[in-house]
Design a protein around this motif. Structure first.
Motif, short mmCIF file in Angstrom:
data_model
loop_
_atom_site.label_atom_id
_atom_site.label_comp_id
_atom_site.label_asym_id
_atom_site.label_seq_id
_atom_site.Cartn_x
_atom_site.Cartn_y
_atom_site.Cartn_z
N LYS A 3 -5.80 17.09 -6.54
CA LYS A 3 -5.01 15.99 -6.65
C LYS A 3 -5.03 15.01 -5.65
CE LYS A 3 -2.55 17.39 -10.10
NZ LYS A 3 -2.52 16.71 -11.45
N ILE A 4 -5.49 15.42 -4.42
CA ILE A 4 -5.85 14.34 -3.61
C ILE A 4 -6.66 13.27 -3.74
CG2 ILE A 4 -6.72 13.90 -0.94
CD1 ILE A 4 -5.39 16.69 -0.26
N ARG A 5 -7.91 13.81 -4.36
CA ARG A 5 -8.88 12.95 -5.03
C ARG A 5 -8.37 11.88 -6.01
NH1 ARG A 5 -14.35 16.13 -5.57
NH2 ARG A 5 -12.99 17.28 -7.16
N GLN A 6 -7.57 12.54 -6.79
CA GLN A 6 -6.96 11.84 -7.86
C GLN A 6 -6.09 10.78 -7.49
OE1 GLN A 6 -5.16 14.79 -10.68
NE2 GLN A 6 -7.08 15.88 -11.01
N ASN A 7 -5.27 11.18 -6.62
CA ASN A 7 -4.18 10.14 -6.21
C ASN A 7 -4.99 9.15 -5.26
OD1 ASN A 7 -2.17 11.27 -7.04
ND2 ASN A 7 -1.44 12.30 -5.24
N LEU A 8 -6.15 9.39 -4.37
CA LEU A 8 -6.70 8.27 -3.69
C LEU A 8 -7.51 7.16 -4.76
CD1 LEU A 8 -7.91 10.11 -0.61
CD2 LEU A 8 -6.48 8.34 -0.76
N PHE A 9 -8.16 7.88 -5.78
CA PHE A 9 -8.98 7.11 -6.60
C PHE A 9 -8.06 6.08 -7.39
CE2 PHE A 9 -9.89 6.56 -11.08
CZ PHE A 9 -11.13 5.84 -11.06
N TRP A 10 -6.85 6.64 -7.76
CA TRP A 10 -5.93 5.61 -8.69
C TRP A 10 -5.31 4.74 -7.54
CZ3 TRP A 10 -6.68 5.02 -13.21
CH2 TRP A 10 -7.31 6.10 -14.24
N ALA A 11 -5.05 5.03 -6.23
CA ALA A 11 -4.19 4.12 -5.15
C ALA A 11 -5.47 2.96 -4.92
CB ALA A 11 -3.95 4.86 -4.14
N PHE A 12 -6.48 3.44 -4.70
CA PHE A 12 -7.58 2.41 -4.47
C PHE A 12 -8.10 1.47 -5.68
CE2 PHE A 12 -9.00 4.98 -0.81
CZ PHE A 12 -8.79 3.83 0.08
N ALA A 13 -7.88 2.25 -7.08
CA ALA A 13 -8.25 1.59 -7.96
C ALA A 13 -7.27 0.52 -8.42
CB ALA A 13 -8.47 2.31 -9.40
N PHE A 14 -6.02 0.62 -8.32
CA PHE A 14 -4.87 0.07 -8.40
C PHE A 14 -4.87 -1.35 -7.54
CE2 PHE A 14 -0.62 -1.46 -7.08
CZ PHE A 14 0.05 -1.72 -8.29
N ASN A 15 -5.37 -1.36 -6.39
CA ASN A 15 -5.32 -2.31 -5.37
C ASN A 15 -6.63 -3.15 -5.77
OD1 ASN A 15 -2.98 -2.44 -3.82
ND2 ASN A 15 -3.65 -0.45 -2.86
N THR A 16 -7.70 -2.60 -6.03
CA THR A 16 -8.93 -3.19 -6.50
C THR A 16 -8.76 -4.11 -7.73
OG1 THR A 16 -10.12 -1.30 -5.39
CG2 THR A 16 -11.37 -2.83 -6.72
N ILE A 17 -8.14 -3.50 -8.82
CA ILE A 17 -8.09 -4.10 -9.96
C ILE A 17 -6.86 -5.31 -9.88
CG2 ILE A 17 -7.65 -4.06 -12.32
CD1 ILE A 17 -9.06 -1.29 -12.35
N PRO A 59 0.69 -1.38 0.04
CA PRO A 59 0.04 -0.05 -0.22
C PRO A 59 0.71 1.30 0.01
CG PRO A 59 0.18 -0.98 2.07
CD PRO A 59 0.78 -1.91 1.39
N CYS A 60 1.78 1.26 -0.71
CA CYS A 60 2.81 2.51 -0.95
C CYS A 60 2.06 3.71 -1.37
CB CYS A 60 3.73 2.27 -1.84
SG CYS A 60 4.86 1.04 -1.03
N ALA A 61 1.13 3.46 -2.63
CA ALA A 61 0.50 4.61 -3.17
C ALA A 61 -0.45 4.97 -2.21
CB ALA A 61 0.01 3.82 -4.56
N LEU A 62 -1.11 4.20 -1.71
CA LEU A 62 -2.22 4.73 -0.74
C LEU A 62 -1.70 5.35 0.37
CD1 LEU A 62 -5.25 4.03 -0.41
CD2 LEU A 62 -4.68 2.30 1.13
N GLY A 63 -0.49 5.31 1.11
CA GLY A 63 -0.05 5.90 2.14
C GLY A 63 0.45 7.32 1.57
#
Length: 758
Positions: free
Chosen positions: A703-717, A391-395
C-alpha cells in the motif's frame, strides 16, 4: 510525557495542529532539530503528532511548545490516553468541520451552476456584483485559514500547501475583481474558480480528517475498553463478607493492592490476579484470541478484558499507564507516529517541492501571458499549477498506510512497533525459531508412565503415589507430576518420612494406597548406573530417550529392612509441542520462507521436534550467547544475495538474536526484555501469528508503494497539464482533493485484512 524514559533522556509526545502537507512536517522537524539537546524528533502528518527525545534538563516542554508555535503551528502535550477521542468530537464549524464545507458549497453553487446548465441551452449567470458578494465570504472568511497558515509559513521562511492555495485563489479572485471594476463583461469573471477551489480543498480536508479517524480505529477501540470506575472492596474486611460492600471509585484513584470486584458482563478495570471466583474472559481486542479464556483462582487478568458469566474479585497489580492495555496503546501510537525509512525520501522531496512549484507557476504565468498576450490566461494557468501541485497526497501516502496496517494488525494481536519492519518483511526468506516456549509449551509435562508390571498396580495408583512424593517440591518435574495427577482428577497420596536426595531424587513412604508402608524413591536413571536393574531400566526407557524425553524411575525399596530395590515404573517428561506449531511452519513454507530452529537441547530431542513439524534446518545444543552469531551466519549464508532473517523468541536469552535479526518477533507470553528487543510483539503465544505478521507487513508495504506511485504520478502528470491549459483552476482543485482522498481510501482497504489462521 510518555511512560518511556531513560536516565539521560526524556521523551515527549506532542499534538501538532495546523499541519496540512509534507512541507509542514519538514518545517516542524527542522525547528525541533534546532532545539538544544534534542537527540531525535519525528513528526507524523496522519496522526498530527510529534515525538521528541531530548537530553534530560536541556530544554523544557514549555520551550519546545513555544518554538513550534513560533514556527506557525499549534502544539500541546498529548494526553495519557491519547487525543483521538478529542479529535472525534471536533466542532461542526471547526477548520476541518463539515459545517464549513456545506456553507462553502451553498455560497458557491450559484457561481458554478451556470456552467452545468449551459449545455442544455440555458444561458444564465449572476451579475458580477452578485458573484463578488457570494465569492468574498468564501475567499476571506471560510478561506481565512489558508491565509493565516500561509502567512506563518512565509514568516518561517518556507512554503506549504496553504500558501499555494492562498496564492492561487487570490490571483483568480484579484483578476476577477480587476475585470469587474474595469469591464462590464461578467462572463470573463473567474470568481467561481477561486470559490470552488476553496470548496474542494475544504472538502478534501474534511475527508482526510474522517479517513485519519478511521485509520486510528484500533486505538480508539482499545481506549474504549477502559471503564470509568472500579468497584473497590474494603481491604480490612473478610473477603467473602466484603463482596456486597464496595466503593465505586474513579479508575485513576485505584492503587496496586486494591481488591476490585468485577460483576458478570463488566469490563475488567485493572491488571491483576483473581483471588475469588471463576469465569470466562473475552480478551479478543487485547490479544486477538477469538475464544473466551477460562480463568480461576490465581489466574492473571488484563484490564480492558470483558468478564463473562462469573463474579470475580481481583487484586490489582497494575493500573493506568502501567497496565498492559496502556502499554499496547502506547506501542501502537509510537509505531504510527514513527516513520518508515522510505518516508525520508518523501520528506527530502517535499522540503523543496513548494518553492519549486511557486517558481514553475511564475514561469507558467509569464510564459502564457507573453505567448497569448493575455494576462488572464497566464494567471489562470499559474493558478491551476499552484492548486494541483498541493502535496497533500504525497505527505499522506506513507503515514496513512502505516496507521491502517499497524491498527488492523493490533486488532488481531500483532503489535508492529518498528515501521522499518514494513520495509523488510516483504524481503524475508528465513525465519528462525527458538524452541522452548515458542514452538513448545515452555514447561515440562509428563508425557508417559510405563509400569514394569502392569498387573501389579493400577497406573492411576502409581501416578497418585509418585505425585504424593513430590508434594511441596518446587522442582519443574515435580510440578509436571502434580499437574498430570490433577488433569486426571487424582488426589496425590501423601508420603511420610519424605526427604530429598541431592543428585538422586526424592524418597518417602506413602501413607495409603497399594504402596502404603513401602519406601519408594523417585530418581533419575543416571543415578542407578552400576546397579543390577540399570540395563533393564534403560531398555524400558529406550523409546523415551529416542524421542528426546527426560526420564525418571519410581523404585520400590521394599518394606522396612528390605534392601532389594525393584523398579515400578518409568516416567517420561518433555516439553510438549504447541498444537499449531506445524501449521505455523507450513504457512511459512507456503510463503516460500525457509524455517530454522535454534535449541539448547540435545541433538536427538531437537531433531525429533524439527522433523515432527517440518523445520528445514535444526541447530541443537546451542548456547544462548551463540544464537545471535547463528542469525548473522544465516544473513550472510549466500554469496549471491543477502538473506533477510526473522527471529522468533520469548526469553531473555533470545534478546540479542532478536535485536540482530532483520525482523525480531517476540511472544508476549515471554519476557519483557525479549519484547523490548523485537520490532513485532505477538500478543498470543501462537506461532501461526508469525506468518500473519509477515502477511500484513507485506500488504502494508504494498500500500505504501502504491500510494507513493499515485502521489508522484498525480503531480508529474497534473502540473504539465495545468501549465498547458488542459486543467482549469476549478478542475485542478477537484483533482487535488480527489488525489488525497484516493490515497487515504487505498490505505483504508487494509482494514479488510484478516489473519488466515484465526
Amino acid at each position: 510525557m510518555t511512560p518511556t524514559e531513560s536516565s539521560n533522556s526524556e521523551f515527549f509526545t506532542l499534538d501538532i495542529g495546523g499541519m496540512t502537507c509534507a512541507s509542514c512536517v519538514s518545517r516542524v522537524e527542522k525547528a525541533l532539530d534546532k532545539i538544544p539537546g534534542v537527540e531525535a524528533a519525528t513528526v507524523n502528518l496522519a496522526t498530527e503528532q510529534a515525538r521528541v527525545r531530548i537530553q534530560r534538563g536541556s530544554s523544557s516542554l514549555a520551550e519546545i511548545i513555544a518554538l513550534i508555535q513560533k514556527t506557525g503551528y499549534e502544539a500541546k502535550e498529548s494526553s495519557t490516553r491519547g487525543n483521538l477521542n478529542q479529535k472525534m468530537t471536533k466542532s461542526f464549524w471547526a477548520a476541518d468541520g463539515l459545517g464549513r464545507v456545506i456553507l462553502s458549497f451553498l455560497l458557491s453553487a450559484p457561481l458554478f451552476l451556470p456552467m452545468f446548465i449551459m449545455p442544455f441551452g440555458v444561458h444564465w449567470s449572476l451579475s458580477g456584483w452578485w458573484q463578488l458578494a457570494l465569492a468574498t465570504p468564501v475567499q476571506f472568511i471560510l478561506g481565512w485559514r489558508f491565509y493565516k497558515a500561509g502567512y506563518k509559513s512565509l514568516l518561517a521562511g518556507a512554503g506549504n500547501m496553504d500558501l499555494l492555495v492562498a496564492l492561487g485563489t487570490s490571483a483568480a479572485y484579484g483578476l476577477s475583481l480587476y475585470i469587474l471594476l474595469t469591464s462590464s463583461h461578467a462572463h470573463e469573471l473567474y470568481f467561481e474558480g477561486s470559490a470552488v477551489i476553496i470548496c474542494m480543498v475544504l472538502l478534501g480536508k474534511w475527508l482526510e480528517a474522517r479517513a485519519k479517524q478511521q485509520t486510528s480505529e484500533a486505538i480508539r477501540a482499545l481506549q474504549k475498553l477502559w471503564p470509568e470506575h472500579a468497584k473497590v472492596l474494603n481491604t480490612d474486611a473478610a473477603l467473602q463478607a466484603s463482596v456486597d460492600h464496595y466503593r465505586d471509585l474513579p479508575l485513576d484513584q485505584v492503587l496496586p493492592g486494591d481488591r476490585v470486584l468485577i460483576l458478570p458482563g463488566e469490563r475488567i478495570p485493572v491488571d491483576g490476579v483473581i483471588i475469588l471466583g471463576a469465569s470466562h474472559v473475552d480478551e479478543s481486542l487485547l490479544t486477538g484470541e477469538s475464544e473466551p479464556v477460562k480463568k480461576g483462582l490465581d489466574s492473571k487478568v488484563i484490564g480492558g478484558a470483558l468478564n463473562g458469566e462469573g463474579m470475580l474479585v481481583v487484586t490489582a497489580e497494575a493500573v493506568g499507564v502501567e497496565s498492559v492495555l496502556s502499554q499496547i496503546i502506547h506501542l501502537v501510537e509510537e509505531a504510527q507516529t514513527q516513520k518508515a525509512p522510505i518516508q525520508k525520501l518523501v520528506d527530502q522531496v517535499s522540503a523543496v517541492f513548494v518553492p519549486t512549484v511557486i517558481v514553475l507557476a511564475l514561469i507558467t504565468g509569464l510564459g502564457n501571458w507573453l505567448y497569448f498576450d493575455s494576462i488572464s490566461i497566464g494567471i489562470l494557468r499559474a493558478v491551476s499549477v499552484l492548486v494541483i501541485a498541493c502535496p497533500c497526497a504525497l505527505g499522506l501516502a506513507t503515514p496513512a498506510a502505516i496507521m491502517a496496517g499497524t491498527g488492523i494488525a493490533a486488532r488481531f494481536g500483532i503489535l508492529i512497533k518498528d515501521p522499518q519492519v514494513l520495509e523488510l518483511a516483504h524481503r524475508l526468506n528465513i525465519v528462525a525459531f527458538d524452541k522452548t516456549g515458542t514452538l513448545t509449551i515452555g514447561k515440562p509435562r509428563m508425557l508417559a508412565l510405563l509400569p514394569f508390571h502392569e498387573s501389579s498396580a493400577d497406573i492411576d495408583q502409581i501416578l497418585a503415589t509418585a505425585a504424593g512424593l513430590q508434594l511441596g517440591s518446587e522442582h519443574p518435574l515435580a510440578k509436571a507430576l502434580l499437574d498430570a495427577a490433577k488433569a486426571k482428577e487424582l488426589n496425590p497420596i501423601a508420603a511420610s518420612s519424605s526427604k530429598g536426595l541431592p543428585g538422586v531424587g526424592i524418597e518417602g513412604i506413602p501413607s495409603a494406597g497399594l504402596f502404603a508402608g513401602q519406601t519408594l524413591r523417585l530418581q533419575s536413571v543416571a543415578s542407578l548406573d552400576g546397579s543390577p536393574q540399570y540395563e533393564i531400566i534403560l531398555q524400558k526407557a529406550q523409546v523415551c530417550y529416542e524421542q528426546g524425553q527426560t526420564v525418571s524411575v519410581l523404585m520400590g525399596l521394599g518394606s522396612e529392612g528390605s534392601t532389594i530395590p525393584t523398579p515400578i515404573a518409568v516416567i517420561a517428561f518433555g516439553d510438549e509441542l504447541k498444537p499449531n506449531a506445524q501449521s505455523a511452519v507450513n504457512a511459512l513454507h507456503a510463503l516460500h520462507i525457509r524455517t530454522v530452529m535454534l535449541s539448547g537441547d540435545n541433538l536427538a530431542a531437537a531433531t525429533r521436534v524439527g522433523k515432527t513439524i517440518g523445520i528445514d534446518e535444526v541447530f541443537a545444543q546451542i548456547m544462548p550467547s551463540n544464537k545471535a552469531e547463528i542469525i548473522q551466519q544465516l544473513q550472510s549464508s549466500s554469496e549471491s544475495k543477502k538473506h533477510y532473517v526473522a527471529m522468533v523468541g520469548d526469553g531473555v536469552n533470545d534478546a540479542p538474536a532478536l535485536a540482530v535479526a532483520d525482523v525480531g518477533m517476540a511472544m508476549s507470553t515471554g519476557t519483557d526484555v525479549a519484547m523490548q528487543a523485537a520490532g513485532i510483539t505477538l500478543m498470543r503465544g501462537d506461532p501461526t501469528l508469525v506468518a500473519d505478521a509477515i502477511d500484513i507487513s507485506k500488504k502494508t508495504w504494498n500500500k505504501i508503494r502504491q500510494n507513493l506511485f499515485w502521489a508522484f504520478a498525480f503531480n508529474t502528470i497534473g502540473i504539465p497539464m495545468a501549465a498547458l491549459g488542459f486543467l482549469s483552476p476549478m478542475l485542478a482543485g477537484s483533482a487535488m482533493a480527489l488525489s488525497s482522498f484516493c490515497v487515504l481510501s487505498n490505505a483504508l482497504l487494509l482494514k479488510r485484512w484478516r489473519p488466515s489462521h484465526t
